[in-house]
Motif scaffolding. Structure first.
Motif, mmCIF file in Angstrom:
data_model
loop_
_atom_site.group_PDB
_atom_site.id
_atom_site.type_symbol
_atom_site.label_atom_id
_atom_site.label_comp_id
_atom_site.label_asym_id
_atom_site.label_seq_id
_atom_site.Cartn_x
_atom_site.Cartn_y
_atom_site.Cartn_z
ATOM 1 N N ILE A 1 0.901 -1.089 -0.022
ATOM 2 C CA ILE A 1 0.275 -0.054 -0.064
ATOM 3 C C ILE A 1 1.018 1.411 0.004
ATOM 4 O O ILE A 1 0.780 2.086 -0.778
ATOM 5 C CB ILE A 1 -0.871 0.044 1.069
ATOM 6 C CG1 ILE A 1 -1.994 -1.188 0.981
ATOM 7 C CG2 ILE A 1 -1.707 1.455 1.460
ATOM 8 C CD1 ILE A 1 -2.565 -1.259 2.158
ATOM 9 N N ALA A 2 2.087 1.402 1.074
ATOM 10 C CA ALA A 2 2.854 2.504 0.832
ATOM 11 C C ALA A 2 3.601 2.585 -0.403
ATOM 12 O O ALA A 2 3.659 3.836 -0.993
ATOM 13 C CB ALA A 2 3.832 2.131 1.930
ATOM 14 N N PHE A 3 3.918 1.358 -1.085
ATOM 15 C CA PHE A 3 4.772 1.528 -2.450
ATOM 16 C C PHE A 3 3.743 2.212 -3.562
ATOM 17 O O PHE A 3 4.293 3.330 -4.039
ATOM 18 C CB PHE A 3 5.206 0.334 -2.890
ATOM 19 C CG PHE A 3 5.818 0.415 -4.158
ATOM 20 C CD1 PHE A 3 7.004 0.821 -4.240
ATOM 21 C CD2 PHE A 3 5.087 0.175 -5.335
ATOM 22 C CE1 PHE A 3 7.657 0.753 -5.420
ATOM 23 C CE2 PHE A 3 5.666 0.181 -6.473
ATOM 24 C CZ PHE A 3 7.017 0.296 -6.693
ATOM 25 N N ASN A 4 2.459 2.003 -3.516
ATOM 26 C CA ASN A 4 1.659 2.325 -4.424
ATOM 27 C C ASN A 4 1.003 3.773 -4.111
ATOM 28 O O ASN A 4 0.667 4.298 -5.343
ATOM 29 C CB ASN A 4 0.354 1.290 -4.624
ATOM 30 C CG ASN A 4 1.085 0.165 -5.433
ATOM 31 O OD1 ASN A 4 1.254 0.177 -6.430
ATOM 32 N ND2 ASN A 4 0.982 -1.097 -4.676
ATOM 33 N N LEU A 5 0.904 4.161 -2.794
ATOM 34 C CA LEU A 5 0.130 5.311 -2.764
ATOM 35 C C LEU A 5 1.087 6.535 -2.470
ATOM 36 O O LEU A 5 0.535 7.708 -2.236
ATOM 37 C CB LEU A 5 -0.873 5.091 -1.491
ATOM 38 C CG LEU A 5 -2.020 4.269 -1.866
ATOM 39 C CD1 LEU A 5 -3.031 4.104 -0.606
ATOM 40 C CD2 LEU A 5 -2.681 4.792 -2.898
ATOM 41 N N SER A 6 2.315 6.335 -1.965
ATOM 42 C CA SER A 6 3.289 7.241 -1.531
ATOM 43 C C SER A 6 3.511 8.197 -2.705
ATOM 44 O O SER A 6 3.535 9.362 -2.192
ATOM 45 C CB SER A 6 4.865 6.460 -1.101
ATOM 46 O OG SER A 6 5.268 5.912 -2.250
ATOM 47 N N GLY A 7 3.660 7.811 -3.872
ATOM 48 C CA GLY A 7 3.566 8.754 -4.947
ATOM 49 C C GLY A 7 2.372 9.738 -4.997
ATOM 50 O O GLY A 7 2.568 11.019 -4.972
ATOM 51 N N PRO A 8 1.213 9.197 -5.315
ATOM 52 C CA PRO A 8 0.109 9.931 -5.118
ATOM 53 C C PRO A 8 -0.223 11.079 -4.333
ATOM 54 O O PRO A 8 -0.483 12.044 -4.108
ATOM 55 C CB PRO A 8 -0.991 8.985 -5.517
ATOM 56 C CG PRO A 8 -0.477 7.947 -6.066
ATOM 57 C CD PRO A 8 1.053 7.945 -5.487
ATOM 58 N N VAL A 9 0.101 10.378 -2.836
ATOM 59 C CA VAL A 9 -0.186 11.538 -1.551
ATOM 60 C C VAL A 9 0.995 12.377 -1.479
ATOM 61 O O VAL A 9 0.688 13.550 -1.321
ATOM 62 C CB VAL A 9 0.201 10.485 -0.312
ATOM 63 C CG1 VAL A 9 0.242 11.343 0.646
ATOM 64 C CG2 VAL A 9 -1.044 9.449 -0.316
ATOM 65 N N THR A 10 2.260 12.098 -2.121
ATOM 66 C CA THR A 10 3.284 13.274 -2.436
ATOM 67 C C THR A 10 2.866 14.192 -3.204
ATOM 68 O O THR A 10 3.099 15.478 -2.883
ATOM 69 C CB THR A 10 4.579 12.621 -2.673
ATOM 70 O OG1 THR A 10 4.855 11.396 -2.064
ATOM 71 C CG2 THR A 10 5.669 13.500 -2.907
#
Length: 231
Positions: A131-140
């Motif tokens: 989850i962190a790998f896939n969402l860290s970019g969009p959240v950033t």
């Protein structure tokens, strides 16, 4: 100003060479980035804090690939979290622009995907990391958009921001050259070649070095006054 630019350029050439020769130094580089910019942000005058935060985020953007390819930092996506932390500092100092509400909505709409992932991901996978790998970019992207919305910078400040992206890209380029100085020895075709891109993803390396080339072009023709082109 020019002497300072050349000095920083030389330092980052050295950084790229040292990280290649002794990869554990990449961890010192990662934490050094965070501590250095944190001190600059805290100690900066109120009216300059936003500028320092933007420069910090810009620098991390340029350094992300060399940090990843050397496994520097506590985990793979650490550079993105660093940008989030700096952007939150910016929101703390500047407040939240109400016109940026769509970006806040964008972040909130990603929350349901966490629950969906819990059901769709395989049981044997590390769900937290996935989850962190896939969402860290969009959240950033969302958090930095909240911070940067409506932000104004002068031409001189923009030149400095571009430079702070370029400096770590120079380190990356030096690392790649030292990793594989003889391309003909490893090039066997026209396909992607990890050996020729510093042992990292060729697509990512091509993208980030292409960004560096674009920024150098912008800096040369637009941001920096070159007497040769003055007519």
């Amino acid at each position: 100003m020019q002497n300072n630019y050349l000095k920083l350029l030389g330092i980052h050439i050295l950084i790229g060479a040292l990280i290649y020769l002794l990869r554990p130094l990449g961890n010192f580089y990662f934490y050094g980035i965070f501590i250095y910019f944190l001190i600059r942000i805290i100690s900066a005058k109120r009216q300059l804090k936003t500028f320092e935060i933007v420069r910090a985020c810009a620098y991390v953007l340029g350094a992300e690939v060399i940090l990843r390819m050397t496994n520097s930092g506590p985990f793979y996506e650490a550079s993105k979290y660093m940008v989030i932390v700096f952007s939150v500092f910016g929101l703390f100092y500047n407040g939240f622009n109400k016109k940026a509400t769509p970006y806040l909505l964008y972040i909130c709409l990603m929350i349901p995907s966490i629950y969906v992932s819990l059901y769709l991901l395989e049981v044997d996978q590390n769900i937290r990391k996935a989850i962190a790998f896939n969402l860290s970019g969009p959240v950033t992207l969302g958090v930095s958009a909240l911070f940067c919305f409506g932000l104004k910078v002068s031409r001189k400040q923009l030149e400095s921001i571009v430079n702070f992206i370029l400096f770590p890209l120079v380190s990356t380029l030096v690392y790649v050259f030292m990793y594989n100085p003889d391309v003909s020895a490893v090039s066997t075709g026209t396909g992607s070649n990890f050996a020729a891109s510093g042992g990292f993803g060729p697509n990512q390396m091509a993208t980030v070095l292409g960004l560096g080339f674009f920024l150098m072009t912008v800096r040369f023709f637009i941001l920096v006054k070159v007497k040769f082109f003055d007519i």
